[in-house]
Design an enzyme around this catalytic site. Sequence first.
Site, PDB file in Angstrom:
ATOM      1  N   GLN A 275       0.832  -1.217   0.000  1.00  9.55           N
ATOM      2  CA  GLN A 275       0.000   0.000   0.000  1.00  9.55           C
ATOM      3  C   GLN A 275       0.865   1.264   0.000  1.00  9.55           C
ATOM      4  OE1 GLN A 275      -3.138   0.591  -0.565  1.00  9.55           O
ATOM      5  NE2 GLN A 275      -3.498  -1.585  -0.914  1.00  9.55           N
ATOM      6  N   SER A 276       2.034   1.178  -0.594  1.00  9.73           N
ATOM      7  CA  SER A 276       2.945   2.324  -0.612  1.00  9.73           C
ATOM      8  C   SER A 276       2.348   3.506  -1.384  1.00  9.73           C
ATOM      9  CB  SER A 276       4.261   1.902  -1.259  1.00  9.73           C
ATOM     10  OG  SER A 276       5.068   3.034  -1.515  1.00  9.73           O
ATOM     11  N   ASN A 277       2.208   4.627  -0.708  1.00  8.86           N
ATOM     12  CA  ASN A 277       1.814   5.860  -1.387  1.00  8.86           C
ATOM     13  C   ASN A 277       2.942   6.343  -2.288  1.00  8.86           C
ATOM     14  OD1 ASN A 277      -0.717   6.263   0.133  1.00  8.86           O
ATOM     15  ND2 ASN A 277       0.689   6.464   1.870  1.00  8.86           N
TER      16      ASN A 277
ATOM     17  N   ALA B 195       5.111   4.508  -3.886  1.00 10.96           N
ATOM     18  CA  ALA B 195       5.165   3.733  -5.133  1.00 10.96           C
ATOM     19  C   ALA B 195       4.105   4.235  -6.117  1.00 10.96           C
ATOM     20  CB  ALA B 195       4.961   2.248  -4.828  1.00 10.96           C
TER      21      ALA B 195
END
Length: 347
Positions: A81-83, A85
């Site tokens: 859930q990397s913002n 990325a």
Amino acid sequence: MATSLEVVPRVRLALLPTPLHEAARLRDTLGGVRRCPRILLKRDDMTDLALGGNKARKLEYLLADALAAGATTLVTTGGPQSNHARMTAAAARMAGLGAALVLTHPGPPPTGVVGNLLLDRILGAQVHLVPDVAGAESSKLAEVVAALEMRGERPYVVPLGGSNAIGALGYVEATRELVAQLDDVGARPTRLYHASGSRGTQAGLELGARLHGASWRVHGVAVSGGEEQKRERAVAIIGEAAALLGASVAVRADELLTDQAYFGAGYAIPTAGGVEAIRLLARTEGIFLDPVYTAKAMAGMIDHIRRGLVEPTETVVFLHTGGVPGLFAQADRVIELLGDQAAEAKP
Ligand SMILES: *Cc1c(COP(=O)(O)O)cnc(C)c1O
């Protein structure tokens, strides 16, 4: 103080300046002017760039560096859930580049393409999910880079969280912007609270505060453990970013404030205090926080206020760093911790 930041290559990606919002109803709910400081929200959740967040400011400098290096694809790492990325993939697309993401998951692979993962897919990023075991991320990253090079691409690896000296310049510039906005409204905050992860934001904010003679101390709220290493990383980033600007600023590890009391069981695991902060901000100001970063930081600030660690005569800034797409990936846990009939409840 003027810095040489204006001459550092930058690609405009964010919609700036972001608004400064007076959270008057939140202040009332926390006891009003006799109990609670004035609270100003710096809305970096509204930077734009594929739904916004603090990575937009870092990527303005990182993308410029990638383009100068002749990159054809941006590659980066993070959690599922990397913002960071998601926003790196969007920045790549805006520049006509490819995007490849190596996303490490603790435990079983994520089920369902939700939140940031959905956005990564819509952006057409190559997504590589790897289990969180020793060496898996770095070997997958090397493999992805090698495969791109074999195809004649020029990959540029953006560090985790965009947290190096170049990325941190985004928050040196953000400090200049914030100082000017606060001057316009005649506010002199004593503290700036924000969620602190890979430390690039905190490093930029610390350096910015010194270069611009800010009135506040930076209060990071840690969103994960591993403090000692991260503190060293912040110090190193500050030193390198200062060198890029030709500024002689040195910050010691013991001068950085990063509160460790609010991340609960660990990174990306929602806390009761964080969900209370989500509820309060939504029901007083109509503004959403995310459960991984900003909710924990706001929970920290609220707890400091309730415990009387902040005088009601003070003004504080809360930097909203974004992350709201992550809310949709944790719906069940958030609803459980809200613990009410959300439609009827009062703040
Ligand atoms: C990445 C991120 C942070 C933390 O920023 P760092 O520079 O990694 O410390 C805070 N909030 C949100 C929403 C983020 O995505």
